[in-house]
Design a protein around this motif. Structure first.
Motif, PDB file in Angstrom:
ATOM      1  N   ASP A 197      -1.283   6.385   1.975  1.00 16.74           N
ATOM      2  CA  ASP A 197      -2.709   6.554   2.297  1.00 16.74           C
ATOM      3  C   ASP A 197      -3.418   5.215   2.482  1.00 16.74           C
ATOM      4  O   ASP A 197      -4.653   5.170   2.547  1.00 16.74           O
ATOM      5  CB  ASP A 197      -3.392   7.351   1.185  1.00 16.74           C
ATOM      6  CG  ASP A 197      -2.842   8.775   1.079  1.00 16.74           C
ATOM      7  OD1 ASP A 197      -2.466   9.316   2.135  1.00 16.74           O
ATOM      8  OD2 ASP A 197      -2.774   9.286  -0.042  1.00 16.74           O
ATOM      9  N   THR A 218       0.848  -1.196   0.000  1.00 13.04           N
ATOM     10  CA  THR A 218       0.000   0.000   0.000  1.00 13.04           C
ATOM     11  C   THR A 218       0.884   1.245   0.000  1.00 13.04           C
ATOM     12  O   THR A 218       2.073   1.195   0.375  1.00 13.04           O
ATOM     13  CB  THR A 218      -0.933   0.042   1.228  1.00 13.04           C
ATOM     14  OG1 THR A 218      -0.124   0.180   2.398  1.00 13.04           O
ATOM     15  CG2 THR A 218      -1.763  -1.228   1.320  1.00 13.04           C
ATOM     16  N   GLY A 228      -5.742   0.380  -6.021  1.00 12.47           N
ATOM     17  CA  GLY A 228      -6.227   1.741  -5.805  1.00 12.47           C
ATOM     18  C   GLY A 228      -7.299   1.841  -4.744  1.00 12.47           C
ATOM     19  O   GLY A 228      -7.699   2.939  -4.371  1.00 12.47           O
ATOM     20  N   LYS A 229      -7.767   0.668  -4.241  1.00  9.81           N
ATOM     21  CA  LYS A 229      -8.812   0.698  -3.212  1.00  9.81           C
ATOM     22  C   LYS A 229      -8.165   0.669  -1.824  1.00  9.81           C
ATOM     23  O   LYS A 229      -7.019   0.254  -1.648  1.00  9.81           O
ATOM     24  CB  LYS A 229      -9.718  -0.531  -3.353  1.00  9.81           C
ATOM     25  CG  LYS A 229     -10.399  -0.643  -4.700  1.00  9.81           C
ATOM     26  CD  LYS A 229     -11.441   0.434  -4.878  1.00  9.81           C
ATOM     27  CE  LYS A 229     -12.124   0.326  -6.241  1.00  9.81           C
ATOM     28  NZ  LYS A 229     -12.830  -0.939  -6.413  1.00  9.81           N
ATOM     29  N   PRO A 230      -8.937   1.128  -0.813  1.00 14.00           N
ATOM     30  CA  PRO A 230      -8.384   1.126   0.548  1.00 14.00           C
ATOM     31  C   PRO A 230      -8.095  -0.307   1.034  1.00 14.00           C
ATOM     32  O   PRO A 230      -8.828  -1.253   0.729  1.00 14.00           O
ATOM     33  CB  PRO A 230      -9.483   1.776   1.376  1.00 14.00           C
ATOM     34  CG  PRO A 230     -10.338   2.505   0.406  1.00 14.00           C
ATOM     35  CD  PRO A 230     -10.271   1.748  -0.874  1.00 14.00           C
ATOM     36  N   ARG A 250      -3.704   2.779   0.389  1.00 15.54           N
ATOM     37  CA  ARG A 250      -4.387   2.297  -0.803  1.00 15.54           C
ATOM     38  C   ARG A 250      -3.492   1.225  -1.449  1.00 15.54           C
ATOM     39  O   ARG A 250      -2.273   1.343  -1.484  1.00 15.54           O
ATOM     40  CB  ARG A 250      -4.659   3.428  -1.790  1.00 15.54           C
ATOM     41  CG  ARG A 250      -5.661   4.426  -1.249  1.00 15.54           C
ATOM     42  CD  ARG A 250      -6.090   5.459  -2.283  1.00 15.54           C
ATOM     43  NE  ARG A 250      -7.106   6.336  -1.745  1.00 15.54           N
ATOM     44  CZ  ARG A 250      -8.403   6.042  -1.688  1.00 15.54           C
ATOM     45  NH1 ARG A 250      -8.834   4.881  -2.161  1.00 15.54           N
ATOM     46  NH2 ARG A 250      -9.263   6.893  -1.172  1.00 15.54           N
TER      47      ARG A 250
END
Length: 513
Positions: A42, A39, A65-67, A44
């Protein structure tokens, strides 16, 4: 003039030669069986390898790109945000790398939560924080561990609360685990037993056999053994047990420990001893009674013969010379002497079944039956009887007693016939298996007066009669002799009958080898 470029391959420094290329590392990451997830600062997702796809159930395109929270249960995501990330940041924003190992929970695409073993690292690349985790699904391992714990708890509970003594012994015979039933059995505490070997509470005469059998288990020539042996109780008395022992081995076949089960059979052994003594005393008593019956019957014959002879002489010489009352009294004396002589002869025959029987030899039953019918020829002819028989098998028997058995049964069928109805007698036989043993089932069937089933058990009792002597002569010993002969040969005898229709006497005899 330009200098042509150098076409020779570059000379790599040792460090450059040893360092794996970027493509090589990417291949390792992509094909790793464990999940590798990275990640940005942030949180992500920027990396999601094939192992992660298989574990979480997402395609990489669905998560890049997703949390990161989408891969974690809410409680785990909150702990990650509130504890893990601040911990990394406090420990070394200036540090290039740091890592920690932890057990966390993940969440699959299906929503299922599962345990993960995680190695998490924090790296600063070009001034930006990067986080990477190598994750391993440990669901199967946790289930196996849980199953093992449950199995151990179940075994421990079963061991402790078993009504019989149970123990685990090491290869030298020392107690490792003992249950309360074993402690109660021998009167020692758990701590005392676990500080000893089983030899210390075994009866000295039983130790050698235990050691020998344990060696056979260790050598692999036995899978287990069971035997009766003795333990010595704390207060000094002997405890008889039924011991069963098995050896537990590793997957590679190496011996690990013995499992022993011990059932208290002290009362049974005492009862067996008492029964053995009673059986011995009964056998001795029966032998004495049979000898007494034989001697008494034999020794009574001579004086009885004298009484019978002289009463018969009185009847022959003085009948009609005295008054009617004297003739009647002499008749009573003659009849009584004859009946007594018949009774003594039958008692003598009964006593001889057990004391004067001949050895068991191969006997041809057809020939034996022919001799019996020849001896009964007069009675058969007088009653217009018809006697038929199946083909009879050879038997290992006392031929004399077997002939007496058939003679008594056929004689009874001739005696107890219906008035005006010629006797029809058939001797049948069939082979059968009963209780795992082959035997011959014989039957002697007649069309006589029959027997009320209420009295069928009394027929084989000594001196039991269902009719008066005036109706049918006899002493009431014949069927008792039949039963004794059959039992001596290892069989049993019984009767089926319908009053007014006839009777069938059945008896079994072992098949001759």
């Amino acid at each position: 003039m330009q200098t042509p470029p150098d076409s020779s391959p570059p000379v790599a420094t040792p460090a450059a030669a040893d360092a794996p290329s970027g493509h090589f590392l990417e291949g390792i990451v992509a094909l790793a069986a464990d999940a590798i997830v990275a990640t940005d600062a942030d949180q992500r997702i920027i990396l999601f390898n094939r192992g992660a796809e298989e574990i979480f159930g997402y395609d990489a395109a669905e998560v890049i790109g997703k949390p990161l929270d989408m891969l974690l249960p809410e409680r785990a995501a909150r702990a990650h945000r509130e504890v893990a990330i601040p911990s990394f940041e406090r420990s070394g924003v200036a540090a290039r790398r740091m890592a920690e190992r932890a057990e966390v929970h993940g969440r699959r695409k299906s929503g299922e939560e599962f345990p993960l073993e995680a190695a998490i690292s924090h790296t600063v690349v070009n001034g930006e924080a990067r986080y990477a985790a190598i994750l391993r699904d440990v669901s199967e391992r946790r289930r196996a561990e849980q199953a093992l714990r449950e199995s151990e708890n179940l075994f421990r509970t079963a061991l402790e609360w078993s009504p019989i003594g149970m123990a685990i012994r090491d290869l030298d015979g020392r107690w490792l685990v003992v249950n309360r039933a074993l402690c109660d059995l021998v009167g020692y505490s758990d701590e005392e037993l676990r500080s000893w070997s089983y030899r210390q509470i075994s009866h000295p005469d039983d130790v050698e056999a235990d050691v020998a059998l344990s060696r056979e288990l260790l050598a692999g020539t036995r899978q287990g053994y069971s035997r009766e042996k003795r333990y010595l109780h704390r207060d000094g008395h002997v405890v008889w047990i039924l011991l069963a022992v098995t050896l537990v081995r590793t997957e590679s076949g190496e011996p690990r420990f013995f499992i022993a089960q011990m059932k208290n059979i002290t009362q049974r052994k005492h009862a067996e001893g008492l029964l053995a003594r009673q059986a011995e005393e009964l056998a001795r008593s029966n032998a004495e009674l049979e000898q007494f019956a034989y001697v008494a019957s034999h020794d009574l014959q001579e004086p009885l013969r004298m009484v019978a002879s002289y009463t018969q002489l009185l009847a022959n010489r003085y009948k009609g010379q005295l008054d009617e009352r004297a003739d009647r009294w002499i008749g009573y004396a003659v009849d009584g002497a004859q009946r007594m002589e018949e009774l003594i002869n039958d008692l003598l025959a009964l006593s001889r079944v057990g004391t004067h029987g001949r050895p068991m030899e191969l006997c041809q039953c057809d020939s034996m039956l022919a001799r019996v019918l020849e001896s009964l020829a007069v009675a058969i002819a007088e009653s217009d009887a018809e006697v038929t028989a199946d083909a009879l098998p050879p038997l290992r028997a006392d031929a004399g007693q077997l002939g007496q058995l058939f003679q008594n049964l056929i004689g009874n069928a001739l005696k107890f016939r219906r008035p005006g109805v010629p006797p029809r007698i058939h001797i049948g036989v069939e082979r059968r298996t009963a209780k795992g043993q082959d035997e011959w089932l014989f039957s002697v069937r007649d069309n006589g007066i029959g027997i009320d089933p209420e009295y069928s058990d009394q027929l084989f009792v000594l001196f039991q009669r269902l009719h008066t002597r005036e109706e049918y002569p006899g002493t009431g010993i014949g069927l008792a002799i039949c039963r004794k002969i059959v039992e001596r040969h290892g069989g049993r005898i019984w009767v089926d009958s319908i009053p007014g229709t006839g009777s069938t006497f059945h008896f079994t005899l072992p098949v001759a080898e």
